[in-house]
Design a protein around this motif. Sequence first.
Motif: not given
Length: 189
Positions: A134-157
């Motif tokens: 109910e309050n949890k979401f998951a996003f599969f970031l295809i071909e996205t290395p973990k080094e770039h996830v912080d950028i995506v996470a910050e943008k979404l947040a």
Amino acid sequence: MNSAFIERFLHPQTFLIYGFGLLITSMLGGNIQHEIRRMVNQIDLLKQEVEQFVAIDTETFFDNAQRMEIELQREMKRIDRYGGKFTVLFFELDYYKEFLKAYGQEEMEHLLKTIGEKVSNNLRLSDKKFRYSENKFAFFLIETPKEHVDIVAEKLANCLKIHQLKNGKTVTLNFHVSYGEYNSVQMLN
């Protein structure tokens, strides 16, 4: 016992009628059991079809938890076969129950719809979006290395942080964010 009754009861014609009755009863019972089994199988198939059709969360338009499991297995097999990577980004909406209690179900539906729209507008089409609780979401970031996830996470947040209620007022939302990467290198270790 009465001898006439015994003679009539033990008469071959009585046994024939009794045997014929047992045979018909057994056949009817078998047919009924076969029909019940067929109906149960049909109901199971219909349930599976409904689950496939209801793979979309109606409030966020993300895929649901069952679909997430299927897609996770599919992506892992794809990576194992062909190489590559994907990262799973998890967002958990803090104070979900408190928000629901304070603002009600209609406002919660508005919030979830807004989350769905904002996430869809900020992720790539190739990324996969899931509401697995109910309050949890998951996003599969295809071909996205973990080094770039912080950028995506910050943008979404940042895009989800401020939410405008239906009455025009705004509230600040908080999320717990975590992620993990799955890649072909892990398979070699």
